[in-house]
Design an enzyme around this catalytic site. Structure first.
Site, PDB file in Angstrom:
ATOM      1  N   LYS A  77       0.814  -1.218   0.000  1.00 20.05           N
ATOM      2  CA  LYS A  77       0.000   0.000   0.000  1.00 20.05           C
ATOM      3  C   LYS A  77       0.850   1.271   0.000  1.00 20.05           C
ATOM      4  O   LYS A  77       0.344   2.352  -0.318  1.00 20.05           O
ATOM      5  CB  LYS A  77      -0.965   0.008   1.188  1.00 20.05           C
ATOM      6  CG  LYS A  77      -0.346   0.140   2.553  1.00 20.05           C
ATOM      7  CD  LYS A  77      -1.409   0.043   3.641  1.00 20.05           C
ATOM      8  CE  LYS A  77      -0.805   0.133   5.038  1.00 20.05           C
ATOM      9  NZ  LYS A  77      -0.276   1.466   5.349  1.00 20.05           N
ATOM     10  N   ASP A  78       2.141   1.151   0.331  1.00 18.70           N
ATOM     11  CA  ASP A  78       3.012   2.317   0.341  1.00 18.70           C
ATOM     12  C   ASP A  78       3.723   2.553  -0.989  1.00 18.70           C
ATOM     13  O   ASP A  78       4.431   3.557  -1.135  1.00 18.70           O
ATOM     14  CB  ASP A  78       4.057   2.181   1.447  1.00 18.70           C
ATOM     15  CG  ASP A  78       3.438   2.203   2.836  1.00 18.70           C
ATOM     16  OD1 ASP A  78       2.532   3.015   3.063  1.00 18.70           O
ATOM     17  OD2 ASP A  78       3.847   1.384   3.677  1.00 18.70           O
ATOM     18  N   ARG A 128      -8.747   8.323   4.178  1.00 16.85           N
ATOM     19  CA  ARG A 128      -9.705   7.294   3.743  1.00 16.85           C
ATOM     20  C   ARG A 128     -10.525   6.781   4.919  1.00 16.85           C
ATOM     21  O   ARG A 128     -11.755   6.708   4.851  1.00 16.85           O
ATOM     22  CB  ARG A 128      -8.930   6.141   3.094  1.00 16.85           C
ATOM     23  CG  ARG A 128      -9.762   4.894   2.820  1.00 16.85           C
ATOM     24  CD  ARG A 128      -8.873   3.730   2.408  1.00 16.85           C
ATOM     25  NE  ARG A 128      -7.876   3.395   3.417  1.00 16.85           N
ATOM     26  CZ  ARG A 128      -8.114   2.641   4.486  1.00 16.85           C
ATOM     27  NH1 ARG A 128      -9.334   2.154   4.702  1.00 16.85           N
ATOM     28  NH2 ARG A 128      -7.152   2.371   5.353  1.00 16.85           N
ATOM     29  N   ARG A 129      -9.843   6.416   5.999  1.00 16.23           N
ATOM     30  CA  ARG A 129     -10.558   5.925   7.176  1.00 16.23           C
ATOM     31  C   ARG A 129     -11.447   7.003   7.769  1.00 16.23           C
ATOM     32  O   ARG A 129     -12.609   6.751   8.104  1.00 16.23           O
ATOM     33  CB  ARG A 129      -9.554   5.438   8.229  1.00 16.23           C
ATOM     34  CG  ARG A 129      -8.790   4.186   7.828  1.00 16.23           C
ATOM     35  CD  ARG A 129      -7.639   3.930   8.792  1.00 16.23           C
ATOM     36  NE  ARG A 129      -6.865   2.742   8.429  1.00 16.23           N
ATOM     37  CZ  ARG A 129      -5.593   2.575   8.720  1.00 16.23           C
ATOM     38  NH1 ARG A 129      -4.926   3.527   9.369  1.00 16.23           N
ATOM     39  NH2 ARG A 129      -4.965   1.464   8.368  1.00 16.23           N
ATOM     40  N   ARG A 146       0.173  10.166  14.464  1.00 13.33           N
ATOM     41  CA  ARG A 146       1.310   9.679  13.691  1.00 13.33           C
ATOM     42  C   ARG A 146       2.224   8.840  14.559  1.00 13.33           C
ATOM     43  O   ARG A 146       2.077   8.765  15.764  1.00 13.33           O
ATOM     44  CB  ARG A 146       2.115  10.846  13.103  1.00 13.33           C
ATOM     45  CG  ARG A 146       1.514  11.525  11.892  1.00 13.33           C
ATOM     46  CD  ARG A 146       1.430  10.655  10.649  1.00 13.33           C
ATOM     47  NE  ARG A 146       2.610   9.857  10.403  1.00 13.33           N
ATOM     48  CZ  ARG A 146       3.717  10.290   9.796  1.00 13.33           C
ATOM     49  NH1 ARG A 146       3.803  11.532   9.388  1.00 13.33           N
ATOM     50  NH2 ARG A 146       4.730   9.481   9.596  1.00 13.33           N
ATOM     51  N   ARG A 152       2.030   4.790  18.422  1.00 12.25           N
ATOM     52  CA  ARG A 152       0.589   5.068  18.448  1.00 12.25           C
ATOM     53  C   ARG A 152      -0.091   4.365  19.614  1.00 12.25           C
ATOM     54  O   ARG A 152      -0.962   4.936  20.275  1.00 12.25           O
ATOM     55  CB  ARG A 152      -0.049   4.650  17.126  1.00 12.25           C
ATOM     56  CG  ARG A 152       0.434   5.461  15.939  1.00 12.25           C
ATOM     57  CD  ARG A 152      -0.334   5.132  14.689  1.00 12.25           C
ATOM     58  NE  ARG A 152       0.452   5.426  13.498  1.00 12.25           N
ATOM     59  CZ  ARG A 152      -0.024   5.426  12.272  1.00 12.25           C
ATOM     60  NH1 ARG A 152      -1.285   5.117  12.051  1.00 12.25           N
ATOM     61  NH2 ARG A 152       0.751   5.710  11.240  1.00 12.25           N
ATOM     62  N   CYS A 240      -2.459   9.151  -0.928  1.00  3.41           N
ATOM     63  CA  CYS A 240      -2.795   9.336   0.483  1.00  3.41           C
ATOM     64  C   CYS A 240      -3.432  10.687   0.755  1.00  3.41           C
ATOM     65  O   CYS A 240      -3.938  10.929   1.848  1.00  3.41           O
ATOM     66  CB  CYS A 240      -1.545   9.160   1.351  1.00  3.41           C
ATOM     67  SG  CYS A 240      -0.256  10.381   1.045  1.00  3.41           S
TER      68      CYS A 240
END
Length: 359
Positions: A77-78, A128-129, A146, A152, A240
């Site tokens: 995904k990156d 997105r979330r 972040r 986190r 992103c």
């Protein structure tokens, strides 16, 4: 030789790829090299506002180009949907759970997002979330958070700033932290990111020896699903900095792709599902061939007709949403994000905000 990002999860992911390669090539010796990236070092700014597509890849690709390493392990995904010239994704490993997970503050253990008190603050670094969950759970507040997984979780547990945080289930599972997962978000709650849950091995596109070596790691279902998702993202020119989401299923040789775009506040949504057959025989192909790449993926072990069908599916689904107005929604989202307006801002006000046009 391999190269990886600096960090515990990156090491675990790289170790898993090394183990798979070692099992298939027991005569080879693999050396792991740790390396930090720009994305790892910028921890005080939301990913969506940094604006660098190669945030987590540039330094690693530089090492590849200089022949300092032979392959690089990434979270797929990156990786951008268009890789720099000379590079390709030589392997896409079997996908871990691609869905998002909720980790709750200890005092809310046993809760769900639905049962959190009104105005509870939920942390996520993903537009997105946030867009989807603001739409689904308007009684909650969503703020940026972040740092790596450890950071986190520490912010969640040791302070009272967040009632819960949203993370990729795959990362938590790879770290062995299944017990921290309080809720898995189904696609009806939150579609996932393009390529989420899959590991990719990036190599030099013309290095036939290394391509052959890593190609044994390709997982057919994951390859086809991620080609469709990446083609969808590429046609939308997403990233992103805009809320684009997907869900993919392969059943009875039919590939089903659901794709959606959102305004930053989640008020506007376009979502559709399309399907295609990927039931094709394996063809013979010799030597490296850039024409055989599909959205950056080289997979000789997967029928190319099936790969083409998956890529076409993603492009056609994107075209359908663009005809319905997805381009304007994403343009507005990008403008608002670049202008630094809060996520709750209405996309309808965005034409007044200057910014680049999204084709």
């Amino acid at each position: 030789m391999l190269c990886l990002w600096d960090g515990q999860l990156a090491r675990i992911q790289t170790d898993s790829v090394v183990q798979m390669l070692q099992e298939r090539h027991p005569h080879l010796c693999f050396e792991i090299v740790a390396m930090s990236t720009t994305g790892d070092k910028i921890l005080d700014t939301a990913l969506s506002k940094i604006g660098e597509k190669s945030l987590f890849t540039k330094e690693l690709e530089n090492a590849l180009e200089r022949n300092e390493v032979d392959l690089v392990v990434h979270s797929l995904k990156d990786l951008p949907t268009t890789l720099p010239p000379g590079f390709t994704i030589g392997a896409v490993c079997k996908r871990e759970n691609p869905h998002d997970a909720v980790v709750f503050h200890p005092k809310y253990s046993g809760k769900t997002l639905d049962s959190l008190p009104d105005k509870s603050v939920v942390g996520t670094s993903s537009l997105r979330r946030a867009a989807q969950l603001k739409r689904k759970f308007p009684q909650l507040e969503f703020r940026d958070i972040r740092g790596n997984l450890n950071t986190r979780l520490r912010k969640l547990d040791e302070k009272e700033d967040f009632s819960a945080i949203i993370l990729a289930a795959a990362g938590l599972r790879r770290m062995g932290w299944n017990s921290r997962i309080g809720q898995i978000l189904s696609p009806t709650d939150c579609l996932y990111a393009v390529g989420q849950g899959a590991l990719a091995v990036e190599v030099r596109a013309k290095d036939q020896e290394i391509l052959e070596l890593v190609s044994v790691l390709h997982d057919r279902e994951t390859v086809l699903s991620c080609i469709a998702e990446r083609a969808f993202m590429k046609r939308l020119e997403g990233g992103c900095s805009v809320p684009v989401a997907v869900s993919t299923t392969l059943k009875d040789s039919q590939l089903y792709l659901t794709g959606a775009v959102y305004s930053l506040d989640g008020a506007e949504r376009l979502q559709e599902t399309m399907q295609t057959s990927v039931d094709f025989p394996q063809e013979d192909a010799d030597g490296p061939n850039d024409a055989m790449q599909h959205v950056g993926i080289s997979a000789k072990t997967v029928p190319h007709q099936a790969q083409r069908a998956a890529e076409k599916l993603g492009m056609e689904l994107a075209e359908l949403l663009l005809r319905q107005g997805a381009g304007q929604i994403l343009t507005v989202a990008r403008q608002l994000n670049e202008a630094g307006l809060p996520r709750g801002s209405s996309g309808r006000a965005a034409p007044q905000v200057p910014g680049p046009h999204l084709a």
